[in-house]
Design a protein around this motif. Sequence first.
Motif, PDB file in Angstrom:
ATOM      1  N   UNK A 134      79.916  58.243  62.017  1.00 50.33           N
ATOM      2  CA  UNK A 134      79.645  57.418  63.195  1.00 50.33           C
ATOM      3  C   UNK A 134      78.599  56.346  62.887  1.00 50.33           C
ATOM      4  N   UNK A 135      78.783  55.163  63.452  1.00 49.42           N
ATOM      5  CA  UNK A 135      77.870  54.050  63.191  1.00 49.42           C
ATOM      6  C   UNK A 135      76.477  54.311  63.753  1.00 49.42           C
ATOM      7  N   UNK A 186      68.732  61.433  62.940  1.00 51.01           N
ATOM      8  CA  UNK A 186      69.686  62.527  63.152  1.00 51.01           C
ATOM      9  C   UNK A 186      68.904  63.836  63.211  1.00 51.01           C
ATOM     10  N   UNK A 187      69.473  64.829  63.889  1.00 47.49           N
ATOM     11  CA  UNK A 187      68.934  66.181  63.819  1.00 47.49           C
ATOM     12  C   UNK A 187      69.668  66.892  62.687  1.00 47.49           C
ATOM     13  N   UNK A 188      68.939  67.574  61.852  1.00 45.35           N
ATOM     14  CA  UNK A 188      69.547  68.306  60.739  1.00 45.35           C
ATOM     15  C   UNK A 188      69.267  69.789  60.939  1.00 45.35           C
ATOM     16  N   UNK A 189      70.324  70.589  60.898  1.00 49.95           N
ATOM     17  CA  UNK A 189      70.131  72.046  60.973  1.00 49.95           C
ATOM     18  C   UNK A 189      69.858  72.555  59.570  1.00 49.95           C
ATOM     19  N   UNK A 190      68.717  73.165  59.424  1.00 48.61           N
ATOM     20  CA  UNK A 190      68.265  73.559  58.097  1.00 48.61           C
ATOM     21  C   UNK A 190      68.599  75.013  57.809  1.00 48.61           C
ATOM     22  N   UNK A 191      68.632  75.355  56.526  1.00 47.83           N
ATOM     23  CA  UNK A 191      68.787  76.763  56.186  1.00 47.83           C
ATOM     24  C   UNK A 191      67.653  77.542  56.860  1.00 47.83           C
ATOM     25  N   UNK A 192      67.971  78.668  57.467  1.00 50.78           N
ATOM     26  CA  UNK A 192      66.929  79.448  58.141  1.00 50.78           C
ATOM     27  C   UNK A 192      66.902  79.195  59.641  1.00 50.78           C
ATOM     28  N   UNK A 235      67.493  55.991  56.648  1.00 49.52           N
ATOM     29  CA  UNK A 235      66.788  54.933  55.916  1.00 49.52           C
ATOM     30  C   UNK A 235      67.714  54.198  54.961  1.00 49.52           C
ATOM     31  N   UNK A 236      68.998  54.162  55.310  1.00 52.26           N
ATOM     32  CA  UNK A 236      69.888  53.283  54.549  1.00 52.26           C
ATOM     33  C   UNK A 236      70.307  52.133  55.440  1.00 52.26           C
ATOM     34  N   UNK A 237      71.027  51.190  54.865  1.00 51.89           N
ATOM     35  CA  UNK A 237      71.473  50.011  55.600  1.00 51.89           C
ATOM     36  C   UNK A 237      72.414  50.451  56.723  1.00 51.89           C
ATOM     37  N   UNK A 238      72.102  50.015  57.952  1.00 49.97           N
ATOM     38  CA  UNK A 238      72.907  50.440  59.096  1.00 49.97           C
ATOM     39  C   UNK A 238      74.336  49.901  59.036  1.00 49.97           C
ATOM     40  N   UNK A 239      74.604  48.965  58.133  1.00 53.04           N
ATOM     41  CA  UNK A 239      75.978  48.460  57.992  1.00 53.04           C
ATOM     42  C   UNK A 239      76.842  49.447  57.208  1.00 53.04           C
ATOM     43  N   UNK A 240      76.228  50.393  56.521  1.00 46.64           N
ATOM     44  CA  UNK A 240      77.006  51.344  55.704  1.00 46.64           C
ATOM     45  C   UNK A 240      77.668  52.390  56.593  1.00 46.64           C
ATOM     46  N   UNK A 241      78.904  52.707  56.280  1.00 46.91           N
ATOM     47  CA  UNK A 241      79.616  53.709  57.082  1.00 46.91           C
ATOM     48  C   UNK A 241      79.874  54.990  56.301  1.00 46.91           C
ATOM     49  N   UNK A 244      75.692  70.614  55.320  1.00 48.62           N
ATOM     50  CA  UNK A 244      74.697  70.739  56.389  1.00 48.62           C
ATOM     51  C   UNK A 244      75.363  70.322  57.700  1.00 48.62           C
ATOM     52  N   UNK A 245      74.887  70.898  58.800  1.00 49.35           N
ATOM     53  CA  UNK A 245      75.346  70.438  60.113  1.00 49.35           C
ATOM     54  C   UNK A 245      74.304  69.471  60.652  1.00 49.35           C
ATOM     55  N   UNK A 246      74.770  68.335  61.120  1.00 46.41           N
ATOM     56  CA  UNK A 246      73.844  67.326  61.668  1.00 46.41           C
ATOM     57  C   UNK A 246      74.372  66.857  63.023  1.00 46.41           C
ATOM     58  N   UNK A 247      73.518  66.173  63.762  1.00 42.07           N
ATOM     59  CA  UNK A 247      73.952  65.572  65.022  1.00 42.07           C
ATOM     60  C   UNK A 247      74.410  64.137  64.748  1.00 42.07           C
ATOM     61  N   UNK A 248      75.030  63.549  65.749  1.00 49.68           N
ATOM     62  CA  UNK A 248      75.302  62.112  65.657  1.00 49.68           C
ATOM     63  C   UNK A 248      73.961  61.375  65.720  1.00 49.68           C
TER      64      UNK A 248
END
Length: 318
Positions: free
Chosen positions: A32-33, A40-46, A55-61, A91-95
């Motif tokens: 998702x753009x 993003x929220x990242x679900x971590x081990x544990x 922190x990458x270019x927002x144009x990257x998909x 990993x599970x992340x949010x949009x």
Amino acid sequence: MTQITVKVARRTQEALDIASFELVKPDGSALPGFSAGSHIDVQLPGGLTRQYSLCNDAAEQHRYRIAVLRDAHSRGGSAAMHEQVKEGDTLAISEPRNHFPLVHAQRTLLLAGGIGVTPLLCMAQRLATAGADFALHYCTRSPERTAFRDEIAASPYAGRVRFHFDDGEAAQKLDLDALLGEPDPGTHIYVCGPTGFIEWVVKTAERFAWNKEQVHLEYFGAAPQDTQGDRAFQVKLAGSGATYEVPADKTVVQALQAHGVEILTSCEQGVCGTCLTRVLQGECDHRDLYLTDEEKAKHDQFTPCCSRAKGPLLVLDL
Ligand code: FES
């Protein structure tokens, strides 16, 4: 919120105690753009959930990139990322969500403290692509603790970036009084970093009478809370009609747990939204970073892991 499964395509040591993680869809499809300033929220081990700026270019998909500082004082999130997450892991992340968006301005001043550079790096890329007038001041303890130094030096906007090292000569340190000494109505300031750094910038801007709306800030994890004035209040559960006291030094989640009422939590610091609960009556004292200002103004939901009541009673849809 929609969960996305991603694969760690690459892990890079960016500086002393800072690693970046490049996250892609396992099937290589587009993510998702997002816009500059998103996290993003990242679900971590544990089982912990942590929030990281992209922190990458927002144009990257094809990828999201996050960078994580190993912090000896953290509650386990940064250690889990550093010690347990390897290339090839999923990993599970949010949009992506954006609580720190860029507004259109004649000039933009980006002020980064340490790992707080992450959302500002994305903003710098965006502003450079748009041909906008901006400057990035990047303050760190030392060159070896400065993530993305080579990347910035090789970027097309390198000339707009100034590095300031705590262990360097006095002449290269950030002179905030000089930088903010003359408020300019066309300039917007974005600051991200440790609490002390943010407060330094905010207080300096206040001292020189910058308009509050021109200063945008983002804390890491939970915003610092002043809990000194916290008072006890009551919560009533609409389902059972039972009323419980929330003492001044306990959260709603803790107070209900003591009576056997469990609310699902994850971050316990108002960033992930896992504990979000509907409020049927009463005024909330919102302490989270999850809800938007408009959502907070409705007082129909709150995060009981950290938020409280303004009045004597909240009636919850539980
Ligand atoms: Fe994350 Fe409450 S548990 S916001």
